[in-house]
Design a protein around this motif. Structure first.
Motif, mmCIF file in Angstrom:
data_model
loop_
_atom_site.group_PDB
_atom_site.id
_atom_site.type_symbol
_atom_site.label_atom_id
_atom_site.label_comp_id
_atom_site.label_asym_id
_atom_site.label_seq_id
_atom_site.Cartn_x
_atom_site.Cartn_y
_atom_site.Cartn_z
ATOM 1 N N GLY A 81 -17.048 -23.478 8.222
ATOM 2 C CA GLY A 81 -16.931 -24.209 9.478
ATOM 3 C C GLY A 81 -15.697 -25.080 9.541
ATOM 4 N N ALA A 82 -15.273 -25.608 8.390
ATOM 5 C CA ALA A 82 -14.094 -26.476 8.375
ATOM 6 C C ALA A 82 -12.803 -25.722 8.618
ATOM 7 N N THR A 83 -12.820 -24.390 8.472
ATOM 8 C CA THR A 83 -11.602 -23.613 8.715
ATOM 9 C C THR A 83 -11.298 -23.452 10.194
ATOM 10 N N GLY A 84 -12.272 -23.759 11.056
ATOM 11 C CA GLY A 84 -12.043 -23.652 12.491
ATOM 12 C C GLY A 84 -12.489 -22.347 13.101
ATOM 13 N N VAL A 85 -13.279 -21.554 12.392
ATOM 14 C CA VAL A 85 -13.732 -20.278 12.935
ATOM 15 C C VAL A 85 -14.832 -20.527 13.969
ATOM 16 N N SER A 86 -15.223 -19.489 14.674
ATOM 17 C CA SER A 86 -16.244 -19.608 15.704
ATOM 18 C C SER A 86 -17.616 -19.888 15.091
ATOM 19 N N SER A 87 -18.489 -20.463 15.910
ATOM 20 C CA SER A 87 -19.840 -20.772 15.428
ATOM 21 C C SER A 87 -20.618 -19.505 15.083
ATOM 22 N N GLY A 88 -20.345 -18.408 15.775
ATOM 23 C CA GLY A 88 -21.013 -17.149 15.472
ATOM 24 C C GLY A 88 -20.682 -16.652 14.075
ATOM 25 N N LEU A 89 -19.434 -16.829 13.662
ATOM 26 C CA LEU A 89 -19.040 -16.397 12.327
ATOM 27 C C LEU A 89 -19.680 -17.293 11.255
ATOM 28 N N VAL A 90 -19.790 -18.583 11.558
ATOM 29 C CA VAL A 90 -20.452 -19.496 10.627
ATOM 30 C C VAL A 90 -21.912 -19.099 10.460
ATOM 31 N N LEU A 91 -22.579 -18.775 11.578
ATOM 32 C CA LEU A 91 -23.987 -18.372 11.529
ATOM 33 C C LEU A 91 -24.154 -17.083 10.736
ATOM 34 N N PHE A 92 -23.284 -16.105 10.995
ATOM 35 C CA PHE A 92 -23.359 -14.840 10.263
ATOM 36 C C PHE A 92 -23.150 -15.069 8.767
ATOM 37 N N SER A 93 -22.188 -15.910 8.426
ATOM 38 C CA SER A 93 -21.916 -16.189 7.015
ATOM 39 C C SER A 93 -23.112 -16.869 6.350
ATOM 40 N N GLY A 94 -23.761 -17.789 7.075
ATOM 41 C CA GLY A 94 -24.916 -18.472 6.519
ATOM 42 C C GLY A 94 -26.083 -17.535 6.277
ATOM 43 N N ILE A 95 -26.364 -16.636 7.233
ATOM 44 C CA ILE A 95 -27.458 -15.682 7.064
ATOM 45 C C ILE A 95 -27.146 -14.701 5.937
ATOM 46 N N ALA A 96 -25.888 -14.239 5.863
ATOM 47 C CA ALA A 96 -25.506 -13.330 4.787
ATOM 48 C C ALA A 96 -25.623 -14.016 3.431
ATOM 49 N N GLY A 97 -25.225 -15.284 3.367
ATOM 50 C CA GLY A 97 -25.372 -16.028 2.123
ATOM 51 C C GLY A 97 -26.825 -16.222 1.733
ATOM 52 N N LEU A 98 -27.673 -16.427 2.720
ATOM 53 C CA LEU A 98 -29.110 -16.580 2.454
ATOM 54 C C LEU A 98 -29.681 -15.307 1.833
ATOM 55 N N LEU A 99 -29.428 -14.157 2.460
ATOM 56 C CA LEU A 99 -29.993 -12.904 1.966
ATOM 57 C C LEU A 99 -29.424 -12.534 0.602
ATOM 58 N N ALA A 100 -28.116 -12.656 0.463
ATOM 59 C CA ALA A 100 -27.496 -12.294 -0.811
ATOM 60 C C ALA A 100 -27.983 -13.196 -1.937
#
Length: 280
Positions: A81-100
């Protein structure tokens, strides 16, 4: 509380209460009063010891899984999130991190606990030597070596071997079998499936907390601030729970968990700011 959560929670709370003896700082208290309180504390600690040993395997995996999920996914979403990407990408990254992370934790715990149980199983005593004692074509000295290898003294092992051989040759096979003592290693290690499932579920439940602001449509500083608050509360709760069950001060354990989690998040957030990008 004991009926709902188990006796270990009540005993842990009682141990903490007994540890805070009012007589330690009371100048009018006699040494006998102080000693009496120390005995109370030791009695409660002894009552809680068996429950703690049985709980330690799955509890270790559960605490590790929940704390790892909270910290790792908080660090992930804050760093991205601190890199300035969209909120959708942050959400996708969080869900992917959760599953992995949850799958990795579950598989890792299963393999590690199963390997440990198999290693311990290979060290357990066998009754084969005692069961075949009646067929020995020599005296009891060889069987005594079995007991010496198990940790018995020389005289004690020889006496037991002679008794076993006499009983076996007399046809009393049942009296010649049975291990020396009772093993509790498997109780301490815990179940492999229990460790794997609890690690998976606890990591997932911890990892979902930092992602909640983005799931509900928040973004930017608002989402980051809310994620910090939610994870902070969760870290304080898990730390306090560890303190209660270990008989230590809950507040100290809670603050320690909070400091460790926020330190990791601060580092990744700083890296995100340092390598920030503008992605639409």
């Amino acid at each position: 509380m004991a009926g709902r959560f188990g006796s270990i929670f009540v005993l842990a709370l009682a141990q903490s209460a007994e540890a805070r003896s009012p007589y330690d700082a009371e100048k009018f208290a006699t040494p006998a009063m102080r000693a009496d309180e120390k005995v109370h504390h030791e009695v409660v600690r002894g009552l809680a010891a068996r429950g703690r040993r049985r709980l330690s395997g799955s509890f270790r995996a559960a605490v590790f899984g929940a704390n790892d999920g909270l910290v790792s996914n908080l660090a992930l979403v804050l760093g991205i999130g601190a890199t300035g990407v969209s909120s959708g990408l942050v959400l996708f990254s969080g869900i992917a991190g959760l599953l992995a992370g949850a799958l990795s934790m579950g598989a890792g715990e299963f393999v590690s606990v199963r390997s440990q149980r198999e290693l311990l199983a290979s060290t357990e005593e066998s009754g084969d030597a005692d069961a075949t004692a009646g067929d020995l074509d020599i005296d009891a000295n060889e069987l005594a070596l079995v007991y010496r290898a198990r940790g018995m003294s020389q005289d004690e092992s020889l006496l037991r071997a002679q008794r076993v051989v006499r009983a076996a040759r007399a046809g009393i096979r049942s009296g010649a079998t049975g291990p020396i003592g009772v093993r509790t290693d498997h109780d301490i290690v815990g179940s492999d499936w229990t460790a794997a499932i609890s690690s998976f579920l606890l990591f997932a439940s911890g990892a979902i907390v930092p992602v909640l602001p983005w799931i509900f449509g928040l973004s930017g500083i608002t989402a980051i601030a809310l994620a910090l608050i939610l994870v902070g509360v969760a870290l304080l709760c898990t730390g306090a729970m560890v303190g209660i069950l270990s008989g230590g001060p809950p507040l100290k354990r809670a603050l320690r968990q909070l400091a460790i989690g926020f330190s990791a998040a601060a580092i990744t957030y700083g890296l995100g700011l340092l390598f920030g990008v503008g992605v639409v």
